[in-house]
Design a protein around this motif. Structure first.
Motif, PDB file in Angstrom:
ATOM      1  N   LEU A   1       0.837  -1.203   0.000  1.00 41.82           N
ATOM      2  CA  LEU A   1       0.000   0.000   0.000  1.00 41.82           C
ATOM      3  C   LEU A   1       0.872   1.254   0.000  1.00 41.82           C
ATOM      4  O   LEU A   1       2.020   1.234   0.456  1.00 41.82           O
ATOM      5  N   ASP A   2       0.313   2.357  -0.491  1.00 43.02           N
ATOM      6  CA  ASP A   2       1.074   3.599  -0.557  1.00 43.02           C
ATOM      7  C   ASP A   2       1.311   4.170   0.845  1.00 43.02           C
ATOM      8  O   ASP A   2       0.606   3.833   1.806  1.00 43.02           O
TER       9      ASP A   2
ATOM     10  N   THR B   1      -1.682   5.909   2.772  1.00 42.46           N
ATOM     11  CA  THR B   1      -2.651   4.956   3.319  1.00 42.46           C
ATOM     12  C   THR B   1      -2.090   4.256   4.547  1.00 42.46           C
ATOM     13  O   THR B   1      -2.793   4.059   5.546  1.00 42.46           O
TER      14      THR B   1
ATOM     15  N   PRO C   1      -8.723  -0.819   3.186  1.00 43.57           N
ATOM     16  CA  PRO C   1      -7.760  -0.443   2.146  1.00 43.57           C
ATOM     17  C   PRO C   1      -7.168  -1.619   1.373  1.00 43.57           C
ATOM     18  O   PRO C   1      -6.825  -1.478   0.191  1.00 43.57           O
TER      19      PRO C   1
ATOM     20  N   THR D   1      -9.818  -2.320  -1.281  1.00 42.35           N
ATOM     21  CA  THR D   1     -10.142  -1.241  -2.218  1.00 42.35           C
ATOM     22  C   THR D   1      -8.942  -0.693  -2.963  1.00 42.35           C
ATOM     23  O   THR D   1      -9.094  -0.068  -4.013  1.00 42.35           O
ATOM     24  N   GLN D   2      -7.724  -0.921  -2.449  1.00 36.98           N
ATOM     25  CA  GLN D   2      -6.566  -0.281  -3.051  1.00 36.98           C
ATOM     26  C   GLN D   2      -5.429  -1.215  -3.459  1.00 36.98           C
ATOM     27  O   GLN D   2      -4.607  -0.840  -4.296  1.00 36.98           O
ATOM     28  N   SER D   3      -5.353  -2.392  -2.898  1.00 34.81           N
ATOM     29  CA  SER D   3      -4.146  -3.195  -3.136  1.00 34.81           C
ATOM     30  C   SER D   3      -4.231  -4.072  -4.373  1.00 34.81           C
ATOM     31  O   SER D   3      -3.205  -4.402  -4.974  1.00 34.81           O
TER      32      SER D   3
END
Length: 498
Positions: free
Chosen positions: A274-275, A278, A320, A323-325
């Motif tokens: 993750l960034d 986040t 996260p 939804t993001q990885s």
């Protein structure tokens, strides 16, 4: 497998309501006293599995379990080298499906293992046909012999539980929505089986599971152990419970909190996924999550506030990842979209298993009841029912400690690439477990264990508790590392050090 219909409370499927099935409350198991002694003349054990029919069920009962009976038949499939059986545990209007395979080695002497998958709500057919059963599904129509099956040296059960999972069904919509309820059914089934098939009496018995099995297995094993005293008082042979085995389990939810961040924001297993922004937001949420969950779920259980705390923490710490990885939550080394996760749990083989188990000739051979609809790997309804009871947020680790204090050995094994029930959290709770062997366990350094001279992972062990990792494996260790998994379980059954 611990699974999701949508991201919710730290891995729960959703949240809240309770319908108690009456059948589970009508056994001697829940009575405060002991089993009444039964007249031996009223009970004749079946004794020999070989007398069972391949075309129809034989019904077994026992006076110590008046609300329960077992239907069982020969179902020689999957592994022609051993005898196989299938059937139902009948609890009045509720019916749990099971598979039983004799050992490939020496069924007359080898130990017995009971296996359940997790969810809550996932079928143990996943363990059978995907992980460590005698055969694996190849495509929609075919299975093949699996050489690394755990029945290589053990007699083995696979159980679809609770009601509504896999081929299990209820006559009138009855449900089970807590692990403690489900434990009554499992303990009674185990008692009936060993009473009827006396060649297994006194045989070492092990209860195993993965994922939500980290909650199931300690409670189920405790029910079997506590039942033993009442069995003995009624003149029934107790079950020789030797150990529990939990793979990538959720046992102490509170100890897992920080690990959800660590696995995706630090190189705990792989490079962060993750960034930075986040990860910082997740890190900042951890103190509040720990405070709220401790106050509302641990120190005292307040259903409304515990549910609210869990919902917030889920959004902050697990949301996260979904939804993001774009990563497989069961194996961070692999990509998986949200659509794939909902469709097949990020494993296409689960769809092959479903198709295979919907073939009419297969269902007929297994004896699946006509009332059962199309096979589903995991039941959303069961998952929601358990989530509504906040079943995950119970002190399961205390059951583990109690079993250890009573001489039942415990194996906690974890694939290092799993995020959902990861090695960081599992190592933490085993190190923090309150029991008489705590100091001896934490004083043992982690050391390598090997398979065929190669490093397989890390382990530590003391006073009956063993923690072990399997490198390169995800959530379902026997699927990813079948050779290492079989070596692990064989050493465990043999009582050998890792």
């Amino acid at each position: 497998m611990k699974w999701f219909s949508a991201p919710t409370a730290l891995g729960l499927v959703s949240v809240l309501s309770f319908s108690l099935s009456t059948g589970a409350q009508q056994t001697f198991f829940n009575a405060p006293g002991s089993y009444a002694s039964y007249d031996e003349g009223l009970f004749t054990p079946l004794e020999d599995l070989s007398v069972l029919s391949e075309t129809q069920f034989t019904t077994l009962s026992h006076p110590a379990f008046p609300a329960y009976s077992v239907r069982v038949k020969k179902s020689n499939f999957c592994d022609e080298s051993v005898k196989a059986y299938t059937g139902y545990i009948d609890i009045q209007a509720r019916h749990l499906f099971f598979y039983f395979f004799e050992s490939r080695n020496n069924p007359e002497k080898d130990d017995v293992i009971l296996w359940t998958n997790g969810g809550p709500g996932c079928s143990s057919s996943l363990g059978l046909f995907m992980e460590h059963g005698p055969c694996r599904v190849v495509d929609n129509n075919t299975t093949k012999f699996h050489p690394e099956s755990w029945n290589s040296n053990a007699n083995m059960f696979f159980i679809d539980q609770p009601i509504g999972v896999g081929f299990s069904y209820a006559d009138y919509g009855e449900t089970v929505s807590t692990t403690e309820e489900a434990a009554v059914d499992i303990a009674s089934f185990v008692g009936i089986f060993f009473e009827h098939f006396r060649k297994f009496k006194g045989r070492a018995f092990h209860m195993a599971g993965e994922s939500y099995g980290g909650r199931y297995i300690p409670v189920f094993a405790s029910a079997v152990f506590d039942q033993n005293k009442r069995l003995e008082e009624g003149g029934v042979t107790p079950i020789n419970l030797k150990s529990i085995m939990i793979g990538n389990g959720i046992t102490d939810f509170y100890a897992m909190i920080e690990s959800y961040w660590a696995m995706v924001c630090t190189p705990a297993s792989l490079a962060p996924v993750l960034d930075i922004g986040t990860c910082v937001a997740m890190k900042q949420a951890i103190p509040r999550c720990k405070k709220w969950l401790k106050e509302n779920c641990v120190d005292q259980f307040d259903a409304i506030n515990c549910g609210a705390s869990a919902t917030f923490c889920d959004s902050a710490l697990t949301g996260p990842v979904f939804t993001q990885s774009n990563k497989n939550p069961y194996d961070l080394s692999k990509s998986c979209s949200a659509e794939e996760l909902n469709l097949n749990l990020c494993y296409p083989i689960t769809m092959n298993i479903s198709s295979y188990l919907d073939i009419p000739r297969v269902r007929s051979q297994l004896g699946v009841h006509p009332k059962v609809g199309n096979f589903k790997s995991c039941s959303n309804a069961v998952g929601i029912a358990f989530a509504q009871q906040l079943d995950e947020y119970r002190p399961t680790q205390h059951y583990v400690a109690a079993l250890l204090e009573r001489g039942v050995k415990v194996l906690i094994y974890v694939g290092t690439l799993d995020w959902i029930c990861n090695h960081v959290g599992n190592q933490k709770w085993t190190e923090e477990l309150e029991w008489s062997g705590h100091e001896a366990f934490v004083d043992e350094p982690l050391r390598e264990w090997t398979v065929d001279g190669k490093k397989a992972g890390l382990t530590r062990s003391a006073n009956g508790l063993t923690y072990l990792t399997i490198e390169g494996a995800g959530h379902m260790v026997p699927y990813d590392k079948p050779k290492e998994a079989l070596k692990m379980v064989n050493r465990w059954l043999d009582g050998k050090d890792f």
